[in-house]
Motif scaffolding. Sequence first.
Motif, PDB file in Angstrom:
ATOM      1  N   LYS A 133       0.832  -1.206   0.000  1.00  0.00           N
ATOM      2  CA  LYS A 133       0.000   0.000   0.000  1.00  0.00           C
ATOM      3  C   LYS A 133       0.860   1.247   0.000  1.00  0.00           C
ATOM      4  O   LYS A 133       0.569   2.223  -0.710  1.00  0.00           O
ATOM      5  CB  LYS A 133      -0.922  -0.009   1.221  1.00  0.00           C
ATOM      6  N   THR A 134       1.956   1.247   0.783  1.00  0.00           N
ATOM      7  CA  THR A 134       2.846   2.396   0.805  1.00  0.00           C
ATOM      8  C   THR A 134       3.467   2.633  -0.573  1.00  0.00           C
ATOM      9  O   THR A 134       3.544   3.767  -1.061  1.00  0.00           O
ATOM     10  CB  THR A 134       3.957   2.191   1.844  1.00  0.00           C
ATOM     11  N   LEU A 135       3.914   1.574  -1.215  1.00  0.00           N
ATOM     12  CA  LEU A 135       4.504   1.703  -2.544  1.00  0.00           C
ATOM     13  C   LEU A 135       3.483   2.229  -3.547  1.00  0.00           C
ATOM     14  O   LEU A 135       3.838   2.993  -4.455  1.00  0.00           O
ATOM     15  CB  LEU A 135       5.054   0.353  -3.002  1.00  0.00           C
ATOM     16  N   GLN A 136       2.239   1.836  -3.386  1.00  0.00           N
ATOM     17  CA  GLN A 136       1.188   2.313  -4.276  1.00  0.00           C
ATOM     18  C   GLN A 136       1.005   3.823  -4.140  1.00  0.00           C
ATOM     19  O   GLN A 136       0.913   4.554  -5.135  1.00  0.00           O
ATOM     20  CB  GLN A 136      -0.115   1.588  -3.960  1.00  0.00           C
ATOM     21  N   THR A 137       0.974   4.318  -2.922  1.00  0.00           N
ATOM     22  CA  THR A 137       0.704   5.745  -2.729  1.00  0.00           C
ATOM     23  C   THR A 137       1.876   6.621  -3.129  1.00  0.00           C
ATOM     24  O   THR A 137       1.687   7.792  -3.462  1.00  0.00           O
ATOM     25  CB  THR A 137       0.341   6.031  -1.263  1.00  0.00           C
ATOM     26  N   THR A 138       3.091   6.104  -3.109  1.00  0.00           N
ATOM     27  CA  THR A 138       4.248   6.906  -3.512  1.00  0.00           C
ATOM     28  C   THR A 138       4.599   6.730  -4.978  1.00  0.00           C
ATOM     29  O   THR A 138       5.607   7.249  -5.452  1.00  0.00           O
ATOM     30  CB  THR A 138       5.479   6.562  -2.650  1.00  0.00           C
ATOM     31  N   GLY A 139       3.801   5.972  -5.718  1.00  0.00           N
ATOM     32  CA  GLY A 139       3.995   5.864  -7.157  1.00  0.00           C
ATOM     33  C   GLY A 139       5.098   4.933  -7.584  1.00  0.00           C
ATOM     34  O   GLY A 139       5.611   5.049  -8.706  1.00  0.00           O
ATOM     35  N   VAL A 140       5.482   3.972  -6.739  1.00  0.00           N
ATOM     36  CA  VAL A 140       6.527   3.018  -7.096  1.00  0.00           C
ATOM     37  C   VAL A 140       5.914   1.920  -7.958  1.00  0.00           C
ATOM     38  O   VAL A 140       5.014   1.203  -7.517  1.00  0.00           O
ATOM     39  CB  VAL A 140       7.186   2.420  -5.838  1.00  0.00           C
ATOM     40  N   ARG A 141       6.393   1.802  -9.197  1.00  0.00           N
ATOM     41  CA  ARG A 141       5.838   0.831 -10.133  1.00  0.00           C
ATOM     42  C   ARG A 141       6.868  -0.169 -10.643  1.00  0.00           C
ATOM     43  O   ARG A 141       6.523  -1.164 -11.260  1.00  0.00           O
ATOM     44  CB  ARG A 141       5.228   1.556 -11.344  1.00  0.00           C
ATOM     45  N   ASP A 142       8.158   0.114 -10.419  1.00  0.00           N
ATOM     46  CA  ASP A 142       9.188  -0.767 -10.952  1.00  0.00           C
ATOM     47  C   ASP A 142      10.426  -0.668 -10.082  1.00  0.00           C
ATOM     48  O   ASP A 142      10.477   0.095  -9.108  1.00  0.00           O
ATOM     49  CB  ASP A 142       9.510  -0.429 -12.417  1.00  0.00           C
ATOM     50  N   ALA A 143      11.448  -1.456 -10.465  1.00  0.00           N
ATOM     51  CA  ALA A 143      12.672  -1.523  -9.664  1.00  0.00           C
ATOM     52  C   ALA A 143      13.392  -0.188  -9.603  1.00  0.00           C
ATOM     53  O   ALA A 143      14.012   0.148  -8.587  1.00  0.00           O
ATOM     54  CB  ALA A 143      13.591  -2.600 -10.237  1.00  0.00           C
ATOM     55  N   LEU A 144      13.344   0.595 -10.673  1.00  0.00           N
ATOM     56  CA  LEU A 144      14.032   1.878 -10.675  1.00  0.00           C
ATOM     57  C   LEU A 144      13.402   2.861  -9.693  1.00  0.00           C
ATOM     58  O   LEU A 144      14.098   3.542  -8.940  1.00  0.00           O
ATOM     59  CB  LEU A 144      14.024   2.475 -12.083  1.00  0.00           C
ATOM     60  N   SER A 145      12.070   2.939  -9.692  1.00  0.00           N
ATOM     61  CA  SER A 145      11.408   3.917  -8.830  1.00  0.00           C
ATOM     62  C   SER A 145      11.402   3.499  -7.371  1.00  0.00           C
ATOM     63  O   SER A 145      11.130   4.323  -6.490  1.00  0.00           O
ATOM     64  CB  SER A 145       9.978   4.177  -9.320  1.00  0.00           C
ATOM     65  N   LEU A 146      11.715   2.236  -7.057  1.00  0.00           N
ATOM     66  CA  LEU A 146      11.790   1.812  -5.662  1.00  0.00           C
ATOM     67  C   LEU A 146      12.814   2.633  -4.890  1.00  0.00           C
ATOM     68  O   LEU A 146      12.644   2.903  -3.695  1.00  0.00           O
ATOM     69  CB  LEU A 146      12.142   0.323  -5.579  1.00  0.00           C
ATOM     70  N   ALA A 147      13.891   3.052  -5.563  1.00  0.00           N
ATOM     71  CA  ALA A 147      14.953   3.792  -4.876  1.00  0.00           C
ATOM     72  C   ALA A 147      14.448   5.112  -4.300  1.00  0.00           C
ATOM     73  O   ALA A 147      15.057   5.644  -3.362  1.00  0.00           O
ATOM     74  CB  ALA A 147      16.113   4.047  -5.834  1.00  0.00           C
ATOM     75  N   ARG A 148      13.369   5.645  -4.827  1.00  0.00           N
ATOM     76  CA  ARG A 148      12.843   6.904  -4.291  1.00  0.00           C
ATOM     77  C   ARG A 148      12.406   6.767  -2.846  1.00  0.00           C
ATOM     78  O   ARG A 148      12.415   7.738  -2.094  1.00  0.00           O
ATOM     79  CB  ARG A 148      11.646   7.378  -5.127  1.00  0.00           C
ATOM     80  N   ASP A 149      12.002   5.558  -2.435  1.00  0.00           N
ATOM     81  CA  ASP A 149      11.423   5.357  -1.107  1.00  0.00           C
ATOM     82  C   ASP A 149      12.408   4.820  -0.081  1.00  0.00           C
ATOM     83  O   ASP A 149      12.049   4.684   1.094  1.00  0.00           O
ATOM     84  CB  ASP A 149      10.241   4.381  -1.196  1.00  0.00           C
ATOM     85  N   VAL A 150      13.626   4.481  -0.492  1.00  0.00           N
ATOM     86  CA  VAL A 150      14.564   3.823   0.407  1.00  0.00           C
ATOM     87  C   VAL A 150      15.837   4.651   0.525  1.00  0.00           C
ATOM     88  O   VAL A 150      16.607   4.755  -0.444  1.00  0.00           O
ATOM     89  CB  VAL A 150      14.907   2.405  -0.076  1.00  0.00           C
ATOM     90  N   PRO A 151      16.108   5.265   1.662  1.00  0.00           N
ATOM     91  CA  PRO A 151      17.336   6.042   1.819  1.00  0.00           C
ATOM     92  C   PRO A 151      18.575   5.178   1.585  1.00  0.00           C
ATOM     93  O   PRO A 151      18.660   4.050   2.075  1.00  0.00           O
ATOM     94  CB  PRO A 151      17.270   6.514   3.281  1.00  0.00           C
ATOM     95  N   GLY A 152      19.510   5.692   0.824  1.00  0.00           N
ATOM     96  CA  GLY A 152      20.750   4.976   0.568  1.00  0.00           C
ATOM     97  C   GLY A 152      20.688   4.003  -0.578  1.00  0.00           C
ATOM     98  O   GLY A 152      21.728   3.494  -1.011  1.00  0.00           O
ATOM     99  N   LEU A 153      19.480   3.710  -1.100  1.00  0.00           N
ATOM    100  CA  LEU A 153      19.358   2.811  -2.242  1.00  0.00           C
ATOM    101  C   LEU A 153      19.429   3.630  -3.522  1.00  0.00           C
ATOM    102  O   LEU A 153      18.716   4.611  -3.688  1.00  0.00           O
ATOM    103  CB  LEU A 153      18.031   2.048  -2.189  1.00  0.00           C
ATOM    104  N   MET A 154      20.308   3.212  -4.437  1.00  0.00           N
ATOM    105  CA  MET A 154      20.440   3.848  -5.734  1.00  0.00           C
ATOM    106  C   MET A 154      20.078   2.824  -6.800  1.00  0.00           C
ATOM    107  O   MET A 154      20.369   1.630  -6.659  1.00  0.00           O
ATOM    108  CB  MET A 154      21.875   4.345  -5.960  1.00  0.00           C
ATOM    109  N   ALA A 155      19.430   3.289  -7.866  1.00  0.00           N
ATOM    110  CA  ALA A 155      19.079   2.411  -8.979  1.00  0.00           C
ATOM    111  C   ALA A 155      19.333   3.156 -10.276  1.00  0.00           C
ATOM    112  O   ALA A 155      18.948   4.315 -10.417  1.00  0.00           O
ATOM    113  CB  ALA A 155      17.619   1.983  -8.898  1.00  0.00           C
ATOM    114  N   GLU A 156      20.017   2.537 -11.203  1.00  0.00           N
ATOM    115  CA  GLU A 156      20.328   3.180 -12.477  1.00  0.00           C
ATOM    116  C   GLU A 156      20.311   2.142 -13.582  1.00  0.00           C
ATOM    117  O   GLU A 156      20.285   0.938 -13.335  1.00  0.00           O
ATOM    118  CB  GLU A 156      21.674   3.898 -12.419  1.00  0.00           C
ATOM    119  N   THR A 157      20.350   2.644 -14.819  1.00  0.00           N
ATOM    120  CA  THR A 157      20.266   1.751 -15.959  1.00  0.00           C
ATOM    121  C   THR A 157      20.684   2.488 -17.224  1.00  0.00           C
ATOM    122  O   THR A 157      20.689   3.717 -17.254  1.00  0.00           O
ATOM    123  CB  THR A 157      18.839   1.215 -16.123  1.00  0.00           C
ATOM    124  N   THR A 158      21.030   1.726 -18.240  1.00  0.00           N
ATOM    125  CA  THR A 158      21.202   2.265 -19.585  1.00  0.00           C
ATOM    126  C   THR A 158      20.144   1.688 -20.519  1.00  0.00           C
ATOM    127  O   THR A 158      20.229   1.873 -21.726  1.00  0.00           O
ATOM    128  CB  THR A 158      22.610   1.940 -20.138  1.00  0.00           C
TER     129      THR A 158
END
Length: 803
Positions: free
Chosen positions: A95-120
């Motif tokens: 439910k928390t991920l739903q309200t903060t707009g997390v839809r994939d592995a990249l956007s998960l980093a927005r909710d977790v301090p210290g977690l970085m996600a990147e890609t090419t």
Amino acid sequence: MVHTPFTHRITFALVLSTGTVYTASAAQQSLPSAQQQAKANAPKTAPRPTAAKPAVAQATAPQNTGKLEEITVRSNKRAQQANTTPASIVALSGKTLQTTGVRDALSLARDVPGLMAETTSGSANPRYRLRGIGTNDFSANMTTAVGVSEDDVFLDSGASQGVPIYDLDHVEVFRGPQGTLQGKNTTAGMVSYYTKKPTNTLDGYVRGTAGNYGLWGEEGALGGPIIKDKLMARFAIVNRDYDGQYYNGSHKNPTGGYQYYDMRGQILAKPVDNLSILVKMHLGRNKTKVPIDHVGLLPGGEDAQGYTQTSTRNIQNNGRTDATTRRAGLSVNAKYDFENGWSLANIFALEWNHFNVFSDDDASPAPVDYQENIGGVARVLSNEVRVVSPQNKKIRYVGGVYYMRNLTQSYSQQPLYSPIDSSFGTGGNASSFNISTQDAAVFSALSFDLTSRLTLDIGGRFTSETRSANGEAWAYNTDPSNPYNTSNRALTYINTSTNTYLNPNTGQAMVGPPLSKTFNKDSEDASLKYRIAPGIIAYLRYARGFRTGNYNTYVATTSDFSLYNPEELTDYEGGVKARIWGGKAQLNLSGFHYDYNNMQVTILQNTGTHTTNAAQAVSNGFEFEGQVRPLQNLFGSFGVTYQDAHYTNFKNASAPTPFNGGNPVDLSGQPLERAPHVTANFLLSYKIPVSFGDFTVQTDWRYTSRYRFQAWSDSHATTPAAFLASPQMQALVRHAFSQNPVITGNVRVAWHSVDEKTEVAFWLHNVTNQMTYTNAFGEFFNRNISRYPGDLRAFGFEVMRAL
């Protein structure tokens, strides 16, 4: 061959795995009668969660009590509340991920301090970093430092880790090495996804999403009993389309968007009371149009072909920039609970994925179109047998054995990068390698209640992994009408089956790497947890993990195909967790010191990549996180992380040839790539009751300090190429290969019906329209740098209805 240490390690692992089972069992069955009498006369208290009950994210008290939600985590193979686990953890409900707009592995980093996600390659092939530790490798054969699992199945292939987030129960992010119970390649930590499971209750939902830039999505799930108490099922599906926020002037269409779908079906059978069998199947595809931004390195922002980009939103990629990932899997999780409280589980899984990435490397409409295509196919079979003791005893045990087989084909095509023609643009290069991995491990973990307040946890794992390689690399004559046709070979400079290794420039014979290597490694951890007061614990933790050795398979010359060694990380950390104010506030503080040996560092060259072992690195830092509900309808959370992650001894690091004239650079003292000193997260949510339901207003923000994309980009070049020699140009390179400090925020307003089964929400992402980048690489021979821009401001609506 060194036989004796290997034998000693096997003996140690087997003793730990089997002997401790006996010890734990004996301790539980042989309590003195006085102790038994004391237990019988003791006041009744709530027992620890038992192994027979599935661990799920749940609220321990109704929301109207004003208490915080408590998440039960299980990445440590046992049910335990996150706020009582002696480790640095972030656990977020679906439910928390739903309200903060997390839809994939990249956007998960927005909710977790210290977690970085990147890609090419968009969300199709993400790469995680925790506490500054991760990888810059993007080949099909990469091994990540942050492990990823879905429903207790370890996803060994990096391309399978782009998990779409939908119908999710919760996600757990464990920081630090998790090498005991989760296995190899978890030096940085573990991200574990847990989907919603079938139950005896009929439930489900549908959700529709629409937004600007052509966003449209549908999502839904339905689950419930087929035969009450005996057979249950759940099916979930998501589909999402997005045009993207950038415009490609060459192709005259939007770019930066995606189209993905994913579906999963689960059947839970309970033929007898003590046996459960969960069968899960999933299938999905993600296709992303990746925008590539252009930075010219000649006067006026030109590149070697005279192109200058004039707008960050209107790009000119005349080549293909699409990335596609397909994934499918089957898992069977069978569990039997014995009458004495012990349980036995077997988790079998088959995972398959294929990813394919096209890149317009010069990021321009110039006639000489520097393109490339990389990808691969991975087939992974795994099986874990796990035994768990009753978890309401003074001594508790988890142990078992694990087997994994990974067959990965990794390929690359570079139509205008010929290793036999240094001028570029007249010939091509291609490679195809098959990497076979066999991994076998035995693991054990014990928990001892030394006193009523003090608990000791110890664990160990022994892993034996064999990697084997075969394949070839060749230069070919490019067909302009079909540049990815590699059949017209000019020179095969690597062929493992014929033991051919040639210098493509001179034709002279070279020596290749060994084509098979076995790595035998042990990892262990230990922690002490002290219950200071009800709801308050302090802990100390020691952990050592490793990431296995591997082969470079993205090659542009013979020396790129090489074997590098495992890396090891030793973690010393401690922390305090406090659940206070009658359950209305939770505060967590942790500090850590990392010692890294033989750290694996991937350097992106002009063409191809090269992974090597850096000598040493360290990381020191802390995390301070909290949640608070001062009022029944007001909720806030925050998190701040600080890390000083840098190389301590790395004097001969490689770098793209023009940067330092082909000479190595000294990275000693330099920060690790993608390791910002500070990240901070903040969320505030307020519910406003009305007669026809309620409105919830929520905003969440994230700050990230400056970090760089490549290991060498901030170092001092002593012999740079002439066009990079001026202070102004060196400053431009440092700027283009880094992300400046940035603050991004989101806002969401939602209405809920009285029965809370209907939701209508409006959201606004990246409120301040911050320009961000996720990666960059240097096309130095074309005198340009290519960057990957992130998402800008966007808005949308959601409508959800639950059964």
